[in-house]
Write a protein that holds these residues in place. Structure first.
Motif: not given
Length: 194
Positions: A147-148, A151, A158, A162
Motif C-alpha cells: 500500500d505504501r 501511495a 493511489k 489507497c
C-alpha cells in the motif's frame, strides 16, 4: 508424571529440577558434561527469565499503541491507521497465544500446567488461532508495505487503491484466507495418536 525412557520432554517432575538447580548445574565443573548439554540447560534458564520479562514489556506496549492509534489523533491517514492497528492487534494476539499461553507455562522445569500440552483437544483448537494470527501478522505487514509502495510510486493508482475501504477489504480477505489456510491444523493434530 510417569516418563517413558527415550522421550525427550520439558516436563520433568523431580523436585531437584528447578531453575536454580539448572543454573548451578551449568556453571559447575563437570568434565563429563558436554557443550550441548550445557547449552540446553543455559537456554532453559534464560527462557525462564526472558519469556516473562518479554510478556511484561510487550503486552502493555502493544495495548497502548493500539489505543493511541485508534484515537485517530496521530496525524496519520485513515488507511495507515487501519493497517497499523491491524498489525498491532495481530502482534498482540501472537504474544498472548504463543508467548503467554504456550511458552511461559513450559519454561518452569517442574511443570504442572498441562492444559495446552496435547492431552486435550483444546491444544488442537489453540494451534488454529496461533498460526492464523502469525500469518496475519506477516501478511498485514506485506500488504501495508505494498500500500505504501502504491501511495509513493504509483500516483495514478493511489486514488483508487489507497482508501480506507480498500484497506478494510484487504485486511478482511487476508484474515479469512489465513483462517482457511490454518483450519486443517485442528484435524491434523486430532489424528495424531497421543
Amino acid at each position: 508424571m510417569d516418563q517413558s525412557p527415550g522421550t525427550e520432554t520439558w516436563n520433568v517432575t523431580e523436585t531437584r529440577d528447578n531453575v536454580f538447580w539448572a543454573a548451578q548445574f551449568i556453571f559447575a565443573k563437570h568434565e563429563w558434561m558436554t557443550l550441548d548439554l550445557r547449552i540446553t540447560h543455559a537456554l532453559k534458564v534464560i527462557q525462564v527469565i526472558y519469556y516473562p520479562c518479554l510478556a511484561i514489556v510487550v503486552l502493555p506496549v502493544n495495548l497502548v499503541t493500539i489505543l493511541l492509534l485508534s484515537g485517530g489523533k496521530c496525524g496519520l491517514s485513515r488507511v495507515v491507521t487501519r493497517y497499523l492497528v491491524a498489525m498491532e492487534a495481530t502482534d498482540l494476539m501472537v504474544v498472548v497465544l504463543d508467548l503467554i499461553l504456550s511458552k511461559i507455562p513450559y519454561t518452569d522445569v517442574p511443570m504442572e500446567f498441562t492444559f495446552w500440552a496435547g492431552d486435550t483437544p483444546v491444544c488442537n483448537i489453540h494451534a488454529v488461532p496461533l498460526y492464523t494470527a502469525t500469518d496475519c501478522s506477516v501478511w498485514f505487514t506485506v500488504t501495508f508495505t505494498f500500500d505504501r509502495f502504491v501511495a509513493i510510486c504509483c500516483q495514478k493508482l493511489k486514488t483508487k487503491y489507497c482508501t480506507g475501504k480498500t484497506a478494510a477489504v484487504i485486511l478482511g480477505t487476508v484474515t479469512v484466507i489465513s483462517c482457511l489456510r490454518n483450519i486443517y491444523l485442528y484435524f491434523r493434530l486430532s489424528s495424531v495418536p497421543q
